[in-house]
Write an enzyme that holds these catalytic residues in place. Sequence first.
Site, mmCIF file in Angstrom:
data_model
loop_
_atom_site.group_PDB
_atom_site.id
_atom_site.type_symbol
_atom_site.label_atom_id
_atom_site.label_comp_id
_atom_site.label_asym_id
_atom_site.label_seq_id
_atom_site.Cartn_x
_atom_site.Cartn_y
_atom_site.Cartn_z
ATOM 1 N N LYS A 239 34.007 45.035 40.885
ATOM 2 C CA LYS A 239 35.417 44.731 40.625
ATOM 3 C C LYS A 239 35.527 44.077 39.249
ATOM 4 O O LYS A 239 34.680 43.247 38.891
ATOM 5 C CB LYS A 239 35.896 43.769 41.715
ATOM 6 C CG LYS A 239 37.386 43.503 41.756
ATOM 7 C CD LYS A 239 37.707 42.534 42.898
ATOM 8 C CE LYS A 239 39.196 42.367 43.128
ATOM 9 N NZ LYS A 239 39.470 41.463 44.262
ATOM 10 N N SER B 6 43.040 43.487 47.015
ATOM 11 C CA SER B 6 43.042 43.772 45.587
ATOM 12 C C SER B 6 41.807 44.555 45.113
ATOM 13 O O SER B 6 41.814 45.099 44.025
ATOM 14 C CB SER B 6 43.137 42.461 44.809
ATOM 15 O OG SER B 6 42.015 41.646 45.086
ATOM 16 N N SER C 170 41.042 40.893 50.523
ATOM 17 C CA SER C 170 40.923 41.837 49.407
ATOM 18 C C SER C 170 39.696 42.742 49.428
ATOM 19 O O SER C 170 39.628 43.691 48.655
ATOM 20 C CB SER C 170 40.955 41.079 48.086
ATOM 21 O OG SER C 170 42.270 40.689 47.799
#
Lengths: 496, 479, 94
Positions: A81, A156, A180
Amino acid sequence: MSKLVSLSLVEMREGLLRGDFSALELCDAHIERIEATNAALNSFITISSESARAAAAAADKRIAEEKDRSPMLCGIPYSAKDMLVSEGIETTCGSKMLSGFISPYNCTVLERLEENGAVLLGKNNMDEFAMGSSSERSSYGAVRNPWDLDRVPGGSSGGSAVAVSSGQSPFSLGTDTGGSIRQPAAFTGAVGLKPTYGRVSRYGAVAYASSFDQIGPLGRSVEDVASVLQAIAGKDELDATSMDVPVDSYLESIERMADEGLAGLKIGVPREYFSFSVDEEIDANLKGQIAALENLGAELVDISLPHTEHALASYYVLVLAEASSNLARYDGVRFGHRAESVSSLEEMYCRTRAEGFGTEVKRRIMMGSYVLSAGYFDAYYVKAQQVRTLVISDFKAAFANDCDVILAPVSPTPAFGIGEKTASSLEMYLTDIFTVPVNLAGLPAISIPSGLTKSGLPIGVQLIGSAFQEGQILGVAKALEQSNTFANNEKTQQAF
Amino acid sequence: MSSYESVIGLEVHAQLSTDSKIFALSAAHSGAEANTLCDPVTLGLPGALPVLNRRVVDYAIKIGLALECEINRESVFERKHYFYPDLPKGYQISQYEHPICSNGRLAVRMGEELRTIGITRIHLEEDAGKSTHSETEPVSYADLNRAGVPLVEIVSEPDLRTPAEAAAYMRQLRQIVRYLDICDGNMEDGSLRCDANISLRPYGQEEFGTKVEIKNLNSFRFVERAIEHEIQRQTLMLEQGEKVIQETRLWDEQKSATKPMRSKEYAEDYRYFPDPDLPTVVVDPVWIDKARSSLPELPEQVFSRFKTMYALDDYYAERLSEEKLIARFYDQAVSEHNNPTALANWITTELYGRMNREGVNIEECPVSPQNLAMLVRLIDEGVISGKIAKSVFDEMFSTSASPDSIIEAKGLRQVSDPEVLNNVIRGVLEQNPQQVAQFREGKEKMLGFFVGQVMRETQGKANPEMVNEILRKLLSEDA
Amino acid sequence: MSLKDEEVLHVARLSAIEVSEEEIPRLKKDLNEVLEYMNSLSSVSTRGVRPTSHVHGAVNAFRDDLVRESLTLEQTESNAPDFNSNGFRVPKVL
């Protein structure tokens, strides 16, 4: 599509050791896959082919020298990420604010994976500063769900989930502040593990809400995720909140549970979770999972987590407060975006932040400033901290008296449409209802694929463990994974 | 005489002399090129996290114990938010609701009187960087080398009443932190600095007046002058029926005046909350005991001991207890030669004088306590005269040689041999029959003349007492 | 409890975020919606409940007083918008 992009980590490991393929070939196959699919999926912000190929070549050398003494992840590609800072490779956090930012240091988990010889392919797209549950709120465009390109992949860590489920990357590291990792895993048919708070170092993970954030792996199987956790877990001197608790051998835990079965294991199902409005198919799927676990010999028990109803409000007060503080460092002085032609320092700060942050980030910062401001601190912040204590007590009591592991849905709905929930902040917040209590309590939880909706969208189910009992939830997850007839790996990838 | 009583409280910031910063691994020293002592934590880079330096806690416990504070079992670091170019994270990590120490006291010596000043609290925090402002362009610069240097903030009760008291309190604090070896006390460099809160109230009134804060006073003189000036300013205002407004002011030494700091456009709201990156600090009794047993003798204790053990007067006891190393020097010297008063005198006059002239501190002092003790012993034993001793001392300071070697090499040993002195004195008397006659006629003063002559003959080395004695004897014999 | 325009501007100032006149109505609506949801906390009885700052109640995580090499000036400068040997350059602090 190369066959190499659908292998499990163990298969990759065996292939590398046998010399069926090299780490470089493995790396190239994935880069090729990313390049072929990224335009449609938008799951990568940065593709670091050059450094990846260099790392893969070094891994080949190491495997040749050390053979099976080389680390398990040596030569295995992965992505991260874009919230985890990477030395020499841009880290944007999905924000214009950090466009062009190149960290002079490596995040601890990336450092550990580098030591293990794993090969970083690039950085995954995400909601800006992790503030979102859909991966639509990125300055670099929305991420698409490979199962249906008009739907969100969740967030996310949406880019990470998509990378894994579409064969761009064998595993990815995400972060989970309120779901997330787990929710995008559920939306894309991937496995996502949120470790116990303090299990994995946060050093180098761009902070969103420091007392909640935790880095964890997303992968295509429980076993894969366990192998990655093994490599990244453990105390880090650079993170005072990482805990000095011995790291179990997760693959052994999985095997042991596979051998022994789930007999004698008590799995709690919180009755409060049924009071929220949940998509019918999700509800039916959960009941199916309960039956599957019973078939495996587990005892399913009705438990109560009485403060669940207030968890989400408490969560948002605390998270936004911490976020408003953590994001104060983006001021245009030392790094990041700076507004041009300003006439005063004040103006420089305010315009830099107005330009650099997206709408949702700005809203959350302002909410956070508000709940911390004079006159409101006790009513919101302290109150939310007290409710957090109550939520923790609920879980403690359940684990002490009633059950070993808790079963829950991940999300009230399967992947929703792009643009469907962006109109209201609150509506988006409400999708986190089943994931945030775990973060409030700092517990480990895993999301695994548990089926498909009639329209062919993945559904996930969540297993929550007591603190530092990752081995146990991985074991139960593995058993459940085997009993789920839906073979997620291939289907996921063929879907796109 | 003003009809207002001034009420003063000080917030003293002392930089702790650790090797690394409070939460970062960069070096904490000063004097480096701008922004070369910065690591990811100091710069507040995305993802960087603070980890507390254990030594900082050790030091805070020490100063807490020295100031008779309660060491709190739990203390919490919080974030104090404001935007400023020299504040890298947009917040300063500081202790707020739960400081590490509270409720202490310091007895300040004001001449004969001892004034006990309450210490409200001592807390730990990180220093900010340094901002400089261009004279020619509308720009400022931030140097973050100092950002993250550990500080203790020592907050006094509003117990001080005069500028002189405030300065004395500050002086004593400086002495203590230097004794504890936790801060170099260098005020010019800002290692020790203070903010003063000043308010006035009519004598007899319980309630405090409106206070004004003067920021960043970095010398004893500034502390005294700025407070003095502020008292005058407020007195004048009150006498003219004006109201003092609560504000923060700065001392402008060149103009000898305080001036208001630019008032913020909006009220400060620091939005403190516990830093989630830093677990609570728990100090247990074992830790406190360990710190207590490592405490050195403190200046007040040394002062009292010098008075009782060595029978020194206040003046000597105070001057010799100012610095730990001076006190240690003195103790060592006395242990070598037991003449405390003479040694006290030598140190506070000759040694200090020479050290000041040459800008040398006690650590660099070329004269060892052993050598100084030997010098005094040689005087006491009559080997050299006090007068010669001064030139020997000068030589000791210049060369770090021992006094006996200097005396030997230069032949400065005092002549105390009666036979030698007899011969010299006889010669002097023979050469000066007129003066001898005058003496015998009753001119006692002539004795000085003969002594001078004898000293000239012996290059000053004759034992003066013996010269006197022999002179008197010979002058009376021959009569 | 519901925010008014000036309170929206106040939190914007505290947050150092420039907000234009046109943005206020939408922002106010969003903030109030979330705030109203958060207000539900007031119905929870929390008398005598200790607030949680650290989930596992961990205490005393220290490091030794050791110095590690700082970043090079080049590294420090590399991400800075405006930098020279005097430091990070910003509009003058008044």
